[in-house]
Design a protein around this motif. Structure first.
Motif, PDB file in Angstrom:
ATOM      1  N   THR A   1      22.780  65.359  17.830  1.00  0.00           N
ATOM      2  CA  THR A   1      23.701  65.695  16.741  1.00  0.00           C
ATOM      3  C   THR A   1      23.415  67.100  16.213  1.00  0.00           C
ATOM      4  O   THR A   1      24.339  67.879  15.960  1.00  0.00           O
TER       5      THR A   1
ATOM      6  N   LYS B   1      24.629  69.682  18.684  1.00  0.00           N
ATOM      7  CA  LYS B   1      26.095  69.789  18.638  1.00  0.00           C
ATOM      8  C   LYS B   1      26.537  70.639  17.451  1.00  0.00           C
ATOM      9  O   LYS B   1      27.478  71.440  17.570  1.00  0.00           O
ATOM     10  N   SER B   2      25.870  70.488  16.320  1.00  0.00           N
ATOM     11  CA  SER B   2      26.216  71.285  15.136  1.00  0.00           C
ATOM     12  C   SER B   2      25.972  72.768  15.394  1.00  0.00           C
ATOM     13  O   SER B   2      26.769  73.627  14.993  1.00  0.00           O
TER      14      SER B   2
ATOM     15  N   GLU C   1      28.697  74.008  17.753  1.00  0.00           N
ATOM     16  CA  GLU C   1      29.992  74.109  17.071  1.00  0.00           C
ATOM     17  C   GLU C   1      30.064  75.358  16.204  1.00  0.00           C
ATOM     18  O   GLU C   1      31.091  76.043  16.149  1.00  0.00           O
TER      19      GLU C   1
ATOM     20  N   LEU D   1      30.412  78.261  18.534  1.00  0.00           N
ATOM     21  CA  LEU D   1      31.778  78.256  19.081  1.00  0.00           C
ATOM     22  C   LEU D   1      32.741  78.897  18.088  1.00  0.00           C
ATOM     23  O   LEU D   1      33.568  79.744  18.455  1.00  0.00           O
ATOM     24  N   THR D   2      32.646  78.495  16.814  1.00  0.00           N
ATOM     25  CA  THR D   2      33.532  79.041  15.780  1.00  0.00           C
ATOM     26  C   THR D   2      33.360  80.553  15.648  1.00  0.00           C
ATOM     27  O   THR D   2      34.338  81.303  15.564  1.00  0.00           O
TER      28      THR D   2
ATOM     29  N   GLU E   1      34.860  82.253  18.747  1.00  0.00           N
ATOM     30  CA  GLU E   1      36.327  82.257  18.711  1.00  0.00           C
ATOM     31  C   GLU E   1      36.849  83.382  17.824  1.00  0.00           C
ATOM     32  O   GLU E   1      37.861  84.015  18.131  1.00  0.00           O
TER      33      GLU E   1
ATOM     34  N   MET F   1      29.603  80.253  25.941  1.00  0.00           N
ATOM     35  CA  MET F   1      29.255  78.907  25.491  1.00  0.00           C
ATOM     36  C   MET F   1      28.288  78.240  26.467  1.00  0.00           C
ATOM     37  O   MET F   1      27.371  77.517  26.055  1.00  0.00           O
TER      38      MET F   1
ATOM     39  N   LYS G   1      24.484  77.033  25.552  1.00  0.00           N
ATOM     40  CA  LYS G   1      24.022  75.658  25.775  1.00  0.00           C
ATOM     41  C   LYS G   1      22.788  75.652  26.673  1.00  0.00           C
ATOM     42  O   LYS G   1      21.832  74.903  26.425  1.00  0.00           O
TER      43      LYS G   1
END
Length: 231
Positions: free
Chosen positions: A125, A128-129, A132, A135-136, A139, A152, A156
């Motif tokens: 978890t 993933k945070s 994310e 990713l933001t 973008e 990305m 990872k």
């Protein structure tokens, strides 16, 4: 005649390494690296962002096989160049200035397997945070689809590689980046990976996950972090 910032920093760097018993051969190699780097540092503002850009230009000018050897040098030299006495003392106490390049503990075959198995690698978890948030941020920078996907995947790969790091320290992070460089050298994307690694450091630490990170009173802290990871 007044000596330049680069010459003054080099003298201090060599003096410290000499005092710590670094071999003459290693001293010459590191001094030669800094002399070449200094051509890119001449007349630029004394700031972390400017230093990073100079390092990028320097790395782009050398053979990729040299990158693992020069990275520790340009990172160490930064604190001398900006005259950060506290950082130099902390690194000296941590025995960072040992004149040696950390040996890779992962073979290239293992790195490639790690890279191609990423789609099957599950994340926690917390991981993933982190992804994310990265990713933001990615973008918002408007990368094309291919570059975005590559960023990305690199992030990872690095995040999974960092699972075995017990404490979120910059030195451990840099060592992990260096251990992964042979993979990206082979893929021909080492410069992109180093760029991603610099950005991703703050996400891994959790600085970019804190709401107060964007508040005005935190800006000095952000600047310090940027200085610490300048190279």
């Amino acid at each position: 005649m007044e000596i330049s910032r680069e010459e003054e920093a080099l003298k201090a760097y060599v003096k410290l390494l000499t005092g710590q018993g670094v071999s003459q051969r290693m001293l010459i190699q590191r001094e030669f690296t800094i002399i070449r780097l200094s051509a890119f540092l001449k007349d630029i503002p004394c700031a972390g962002s400017e230093y990073r850009q100079a390092v990028d230009r320097f790395i782009a000018s050398i053979d990729t096989a040299e990158i693992p050897m020069v990275l520790p040098v340009v990172r160490e030299f930064f604190s001398f160049w900006v005259r950060d006495i506290k950082a130099i003392a902390a690194m000296s106490q941590a025995k960072v200035f040992n004149g040696n390049v950390p040996m890779a503990t992962t073979t290239q075959d293992e790195l490639f397997k790690h890279w191609y198995d990423l789609d099957k690698t599950m994340m926690s978890t917390t991981e993933k945070s982190i992804m994310e948030a990265f990713l933001t941020a990615s973008e918002a920078k408007g990368f094309d689809a291919a570059a975005f996907k590559e960023r990305m995947r690199m992030a990872k790969h690095l995040l999974v590689s960092l699972r075995q790091v017990p404490h979120k320290q910059s030195h451990s992070y840099r060592q992990t980046v260096d251990r992964n460089l042979p993979l990206f050298n082979a893929l021909g994307t080492q410069h992109a990976f180093l760029s991603v690694a610099r950005e991703f450091y703050y996400f891994w630490r959790g600085d970019m996950l804190k709401p107060q990170h964007v508040q005005p009173h935190t800006k000095p802290q952000v600047k310090t972090l940027a200085m610490a990871m300048a190279a």
